[in-house]
Design an enzyme around this catalytic site. Structure first.
Site, PDB file in Angstrom:
ATOM      1  N   SER A 124       0.421 -10.658   4.484  1.00  0.00           N
ATOM      2  CA  SER A 124       1.496  -9.681   4.681  1.00  0.00           C
ATOM      3  C   SER A 124       1.114  -8.624   5.721  1.00  0.00           C
ATOM      4  CB  SER A 124       1.874  -9.054   3.343  1.00  0.00           C
ATOM      5  OG  SER A 124       2.347 -10.038   2.458  1.00  0.00           O
ATOM      6  N   LYS A 176      24.699   6.690  -1.615  1.00  0.00           N
ATOM      7  CA  LYS A 176      23.639   7.690  -1.683  1.00  0.00           C
ATOM      8  C   LYS A 176      22.751   7.398  -2.895  1.00  0.00           C
ATOM      9  CE  LYS A 176      21.307  11.418  -0.855  1.00  0.00           C
ATOM     10  NZ  LYS A 176      20.354  11.431   0.271  1.00  0.00           N
TER      11      LYS A 176
END
Length: 317
Positions: A124, A176
């Site tokens: 990764s 949000k």
């Protein structure tokens, strides 16, 4: 009068002796300061002021590491460093942290030849950093790859229902603070996160394609999150050669670096842990069979992975 003359002579002798020892003490202090300055100078050079190959370990979970980036910058500016080996043993970490280190390694590689030596694991974000070097070696049984990006978060809504806890919120727009661990993820929030993930994934694939001299079409089949052994990674062009430090030094030799130069590790300047001093952390690491180097004990235990913020590129075994 005779007694007073002898007394005066003795006092003069004492003054001369006292002056001698004062001068001697002053010189000793000066020598000590000079030695201490030389020690700090050698420490900044990894313990030597002569020409050498610098080795830097990148271990544990990767985050935005200012100390490591500063160390790489010192190595880049040191005329005594003729080549660099990054010893990587990491499952990855945050993509922003890897990008930060990646950029510094590219600056370093512009001035000095840099090779990556993958130990047990270079996956990764750790593999992203490895691609910043110009040559990657790995053991036959090293784990390499896991090219991709993810965001993980828990869904605690079922637990809250059982506990009788209800979340109330007022927000400026539907997306949000989404997704939230306190309620099931909406389709809109999931799509927003997916766009974020895919944009970063596209960037990651582009880095691998550029640094490994492959086309995007060649990289995509390898960038599905799969991990590879060192042998498989060589076959797939994710790694250049099998081996360890000796093979990395041999490659540096092809770039004009004297292969007979000493390999000197530039160690972290961190001292101890927030929770444990060096001595206790070392004993605890020894008892648990963990490395006793410069890593924080909690980092070695993997506890820091529980609190990674932002986009993550990490391989979970």
């Amino acid at each position: 009068m005779t007694f007073r003359a002898d007394d005066l002579i003795e006092r003069r002798r004492l003054r001369r002796k006292l002056t001698f020892w004062r001068v001697a003490a002053f010189l000793i202090v000066l020598l000590g300061l000079a030695g201490l300055s030389a020690w700090f100078y050698r420490a900044d050079l990894g313990g030597t002021a002569s020409d050498h190959i610098a080795k830097v370990r990148i271990e544990g979970t990767i985050t935005q590491d200012d100390e490591l980036v500063g160390r790489l910058e010192k190595i880049r500016k040191s005329p005594q460093v003729k080549g660099v080996i990054l010893a990587i043993d990491s499952p990855g970490g945050t993509t922003a942290g890897a990008e930060y280190i990646y950029d510094e390694v590219r600056k370093l590689a512009a001035d000095k030849p840099v090779a990556a030596e993958v130990g047990s694991l270079g996956a990764s974000a750790a593999y992203m950093i490895a691609t910043a070097t110009d040559h990657i070696v790995a053991r036959q049984t090293s784990i390499v790859g896991s090219i991709g990006v993810l965001i993980q978060y828990p869904d605690l809504s079922g637990l809250m229902d059982k506990l009788g806890v209800k979340l109330e919120e007022v927000k400026s727009a539907p997306l949000k603070a989404e997704p939230s661990p306190f309620k099931p993820t909406s389709d809109a929030a999931r799509e927003m996160v997916r766009k974020l993930i895919m944009d970063s994934y596209d960037w990651f694939v582009g880095i691998v394609a550029e640094r490994r001299h492959m086309s995007r079409d060649q990289v995509l089949p390898l960038a599905d999150g799969s991990v590879f052994s060192g042998r498989q990674a060589v076959a797939n062009k994710l790694v250049d050669a099998l081996g360890g430090e000796d093979e990395a030094v041999a490659w540096l030799g092809t770039k004009g670096v004297d292969a007979k130069l000493k390999v000197v590790e530039w160690k972290s300047t961190r001292r101890g842990s927030f929770f444990l001093p060096d001595s206790l952390a070392g004993l605890a690491a020894q008892a648990l069979g963990l490395p006793q180097g410069n890593g924080d004990l909690l980092r070695e235990l993997g506890a820091d992975r529980l609190f990674l913020d932002g986009l993550v590129s990490v391989w979970h075994p």
